[in-house]
Design an enzyme around this catalytic site. Structure first.
Site, PDB file in Angstrom:
ATOM      1  N   SER A   1       0.753  -1.159  -0.072  1.00 13.07           N
ATOM      2  CA  SER A   1      -0.093  -0.011  -0.040  1.00 13.07           C
ATOM      3  C   SER A   1       0.875   1.224   0.262  1.00 13.07           C
ATOM      4  O   SER A   1       0.320   2.310  -0.238  1.00 13.07           O
ATOM      5  CB  SER A   1      -0.621   0.078   1.402  1.00 13.07           C
ATOM      6  OG  SER A   1      -0.016   0.385   2.493  1.00 13.07           O
ATOM      7  N   ASP A   2       2.182   1.077   0.222  1.00 16.92           N
ATOM      8  CA  ASP A   2       3.048   2.277   0.384  1.00 16.92           C
ATOM      9  C   ASP A   2       4.368   1.992  -0.475  1.00 16.92           C
ATOM     10  O   ASP A   2       4.244   1.002  -1.208  1.00 16.92           O
ATOM     11  CB  ASP A   2       3.352   2.751   1.704  1.00 16.92           C
ATOM     12  CG  ASP A   2       3.628   4.037   2.026  1.00 16.92           C
ATOM     13  OD1 ASP A   2       4.373   4.691   1.172  1.00 16.92           O
ATOM     14  OD2 ASP A   2       3.074   4.539   2.951  1.00 16.92           O
ATOM     15  N   ASP A   3       5.389   2.516  -0.301  1.00 17.59           N
ATOM     16  CA  ASP A   3       6.603   2.284  -1.026  1.00 17.59           C
ATOM     17  C   ASP A   3       7.157   0.988  -1.015  1.00 17.59           C
ATOM     18  O   ASP A   3       6.971   0.291  -0.066  1.00 17.59           O
ATOM     19  CB  ASP A   3       7.782   3.433  -0.418  1.00 17.59           C
ATOM     20  CG  ASP A   3       7.174   4.879  -0.470  1.00 17.59           C
ATOM     21  OD1 ASP A   3       6.560   5.330  -1.303  1.00 17.59           O
ATOM     22  OD2 ASP A   3       7.455   5.476   0.491  1.00 17.59           O
TER      23      ASP A   3
END
Ligand SMILES: *[C@@H]1O[C@H](CO)[C@@H](O)[C@H](O)[C@H]1NC(C)=O
Ligand SMILES: *[C@@H]1O[C@H](CO)[C@@H](O)[C@H](O)[C@H]1NC(C)=O
Ligand SMILES: *[C@@H]1O[C@H](CO)[C@@H](O)[C@H](O)[C@H]1NC(C)=O
Ligand SMILES: *[C@@H]1O[C@H](CO)[C@@H](O)[C@H](O)[C@H]1NC(C)=O
Ligand SMILES: *[C@@H]1O[C@H](CO)[C@@H](O)[C@H](O)[C@H]1NC(C)=O
Ligand SMILES: *[C@@H]1O[C@H](CO)[C@@H](O)[C@H](O)[C@H]1NC(C)=O
Ligand SMILES: *[C@@H]1O[C@H](CO)[C@@H](O)[C@H](O)[C@H]1NC(C)=O
Length: 427
Positions: free
Chosen positions: A253-255
């Protein structure tokens, strides 16, 4: 006389009984481990034990926190005698946070799942990391935690670590976290670390956080987190030197990878940059964030960049950060990348009066979504060159007249020269 002889006989029978039981009990697990006999590791270990030797129960319900901690404490006694490996056999092993030790291998069998406990009392609260400072009240120790260690291997033949992160994501979303959420694996102040052949799913927060450490190999890792989970970054090397990340697959969901060096005045005072980092053959699916982000704790927002570099730390944990304490950022090369379904190619922000220089990007093909942003490359305070990049980069990174391949350092990083040994589970 007679009675003493009798008791000897009884002792002998009981001992034999125990031995038989041990042999019978372990036969199935040893058989199941047969096909996983060899694996590559920084170092092989002289001693080997199975979690069940310490009373582990793999029913997915019984807590094994004490079992893991006791097993590793016991095996730490072998550190000076060739080291030890702990095998997590098939089963579901519920546990809270536990600590690693030096000259140690944790091997997770492909049919084993280490299940993170959702009971917060199973997670100790640790003081904030020195480069993050008083910005937080403290942080939960990670599921698998290591501090001040040498020579640690966490591997398997694709065994799973499941963070069962849903309650943590919800609590964070609701603004109810008192302390920073735990990572799945955090290793601080350590040297010679290997993470390989594992699947990490549903981390409460970041998945892998090597910090203030050196000589790190992370490879053949699968990381999976739902797109609506919260800050489930894949791998965040933080103030680390000589790190190799390769052949991994990250859905987050993120880096996928975020390179960090602490926050603001704490990071600057601590003065430990991330350097000598090589990332290659990484597949990243991250609809909300960056493939590889260079930067720090920026506050939220929809990102979705292939490239994201920021010198502007959007949030500062405390007043008193020194805007003049500027890092020197240069010599960042990207090459041979393919990205699909992208809304925004790059956001590259250096720092005013402290541009990030000598950026080189070559052979990069970015295919855009149906509704891409109008401006694909948004650059400030950066300088460098590009070659064979589509869509074309910003004017600060002009296409070179002659086609070039951005050089990767000719001299290999020391971490690339490390030869893994072939180790065995049977001992
Ligand atoms: C694990 O290490 C942390 C940090 O050093 C410490 O606070 C905690 O008590 C340790 N846990 C065990 C079970 O030793
Ligand atoms: C680990 O090493 C750091 C840096 O050398 C030191 O500050 C810290 O006290 C050490 N922690 C432990 C638990 O030994
Ligand atoms: C680790 O992963 C690599 C790449 O998928 C594979 O070639 C190797 O056999 C795996 N090792 C083990 C012990 O499963
Ligand atoms: C490891 O397991 C994950 C999850 O089941 C799977 O997606 C991945 O392909 C597996 N990797 C290998 C090398 O078998
Ligand atoms: C360009 O990048 C692609 C994708 O990584 C790679 O397959 C290809 O070999 C590269 N081309 C050159 C000339 O290096
Ligand atoms: C492309 O991304 C959008 C969201 O940005 C998603 O809805 C769509 O399914 C993706 N398409 C593909 C082919 O991955
Ligand atoms: C570039 O990014 C900045 C910061 O997000 C934004 O304010 C600006 O509008 C962007 N420029 C363009 C042309 O999209």
């Amino acid at each position: 006389m007679d009675s003493s002889r009798k008791s000897h006989a009884i002792v002998a029978v009981v001992l034999l009984g125990l031995l038989c039981l041990t042999v019978v009990d372990c036969r199935p697990c040893h058989q199941q481990l047969q096909d996983a006999l060899d694996f590559p590791a920084l170092n092989c270990r002289k001693h080997s034990a199975v979690l069940t030797d310490f009373g582990g129960v793999g029913d997915g319900k019984t807590s094994n926190t004490k079992v893991f901690n006791d097993a590793i404490a016991k095996l730490s006694e072998k550190a000076k005698d060739g080291g030890a490996q702990l095998i997590v056999p098939p089963g579901k092993w519920l546990t809270g946070s536990f600590n690693l030790t030096s000259h140690f291998t944790l091997f997770i069998h492909r049919d084993a799942v280490i299940l993170a406990s959702q009971d917060e009392s199973e997670w100790p609260v640790l003081p904030p990391l020195p480069s993050y400072g008083e910005g937080s009240a403290g942080r939960y120790g990670s599921l698998i935690y290591g501090a001040n260690l040498t020579d640690v291997v966490i591997t398997g033949n694709n065994g799973t670590i499941n963070g069962q992160g849903e309650p943590w994501w919800k609590k964070f979303k609701d603004g109810k976290m008192e302390y920073t959420r735990p990572c799945l694996i955090e290793i601080v102040f350590s040297d010679q670390i290997q993470l390989s052949n594992l699947t990490l799913i549903n981390s409460p927060s970041w998945n892998v956080h090597p910090t203030y450490s050196r000589n790190i190999i992370i490879q053949d890792i699968t990381i999976l987190a739902p797109f609506d989970s919260e800050n489930t970054d894949g791998i965040n090397p933080d103030s680390c030197t000589n790190t190799l990340i390769q052949d991994s697959f990250i859905v987050s969901s993120d880096d996928c990878v975020a390179v960090k060096s602490g926050i603001d005045q704490y990071g600057i005072r601590f003065n430990m940059p991330t350097q000598h980092l090589l990332i290659r053959r990484l597949t990243c699916i991250s609809p909300r964030s960056a493939g590889i982000a260079l930067g720090s704790e920026m506050s939220g927002g929809i990102k979705d960049y292939v490239f994201w570099i920021t010198g502007d730390y959007g949030s500062h944990p405390n007043p008193g950060w020194d805007p003049k304490a500027l890092p020197e950022i240069k010599g960042i090369n990207y090459r041979d990348m393919v990205a699909e379904n992208v809304t925004y190619s790059a956001r590259l922000d250096g720092i005013e009066n402290d541009p990030f220089t000598a950026i080189c990007i070559s052979n990069v093909t970015i295919s855009l979504t149906e509704k891409p942003k109008e401006v694909q490359w948004n650059c400030t305070d950066v300088a460098g060159v590009t070659s064979r990049v589509t869509p074309p980069a910003c004017s600060a990174l002009p296409a070179s007249e002659k086609e070039i391949d951005c050089p990767f350092p000719e001299d290999k990083l020391p971490i690339e020269e490390v030869k893994l040994k072939t180790c065995s589970l049977a001992n």
